[in-house]
Design an enzyme around this catalytic site. Structure first.
Site, PDB file in Angstrom:
ATOM      1  CG  HIS A 298      -1.990  -0.979   1.212  1.00  0.00           C
ATOM      2  ND1 HIS A 298      -3.135  -0.820   1.955  1.00  0.00           N
ATOM      3  CD2 HIS A 298      -2.147  -2.138   0.542  1.00  0.00           C
ATOM      4  CE1 HIS A 298      -3.945  -1.834   1.745  1.00  0.00           C
ATOM      5  NE2 HIS A 298      -3.353  -2.660   0.896  1.00  0.00           N
TER       6      HIS A 298
ATOM      7  CD  GLU B 111      -2.134   4.211   3.088  1.00  0.00           C
ATOM      8  OE1 GLU B 111      -1.816   3.530   2.085  1.00  0.00           O
ATOM      9  OE2 GLU B 111      -3.291   4.263   3.529  1.00  0.00           O
TER      10      GLU B 111
ATOM     11  CB  CYS C 103      -6.772  -0.407   5.077  1.00  0.00           C
ATOM     12  SG  CYS C 103      -5.052  -0.971   5.058  1.00  0.00           S
TER      13      CYS C 103
ATOM     14  CB  CYS D 119      -2.298   1.742   6.127  1.00  0.00           C
ATOM     15  SG  CYS D 119      -1.847   0.915   4.570  1.00  0.00           S
TER      16      CYS D 119
END
Length: 155
Positions: free
Chosen positions: A54, A56, A84, A87
């Site tokens: 991801h 992040e 999410c 993260c």
């Protein structure tokens, strides 16, 4: 909201656009400390075949390398989509004190939508959260990407 939040969110939007061009879910992230961009990243789950890739997490790894420290104290994370649970957990673990995001994620958001992990007093770290910065643009990048993907699938 700080006066430079829209500027750095626009940088994150550029990363989201780069993700879309690479056929990745268009999410971008930027980590800034004292006006210096330490990291810029976008989703790379498809290209890396990695469910943890991801924006992040990639940005957190880059920023930690740039600082030579896993504690990202004094940093602000800008991300185009609400983080999410995975993260949000990484944000807590890396001690990022401030998170600014654009669009809400009603299906997986762990900062406002489904959970409020960054404000949970049971955890050892909490972060200031600023939501909705350039929300319309951040949401549009996502909706345009997935609409085009559905159209291609039908053809």
């Amino acid at each position: 909201m700080a006066s430079d939040d829209p500027y750095y969110m626009a940088v994150a939007l550029q990363e989201a656009q780069a993700a879309a061009e690479a056929q990745e879910a268009p999410v971008g992230a930027v980590i800034v400390r004292q006006g210096q961009v330490l990291a810029k990243a976008h989703n790379q789950r498809e290209s890396l075949r990695d469910p943890t890739a991801h924006a992040e997490l990639i940005a957190i790894t880059q920023a930690a390398a740039a600082l030579g420290n896993w504690r990202l104290e004094g940093c602000t994370l800008y991300v185009t989509l609400e983080p999410c649970p995975m993260c949000a957990g990484a944000i807590v673990q890396s001690r990022i004190p401030r998170v600014v995001f654009g669009a809400l994620d009603p299906k997986a958001g762990a900062v406002r939508s489904l959970y409020r992990l960054l404000e949970d007093p049971r955890l050892n770290h909490r972060a200031e959260v600023v939501e909705g910065v350039l929300a319309e643009q951040c949401g549009r990048v996502l909706s345009d990407f997935f609409q085009a993907k559905r159209t291609r699938r039908r053809e």
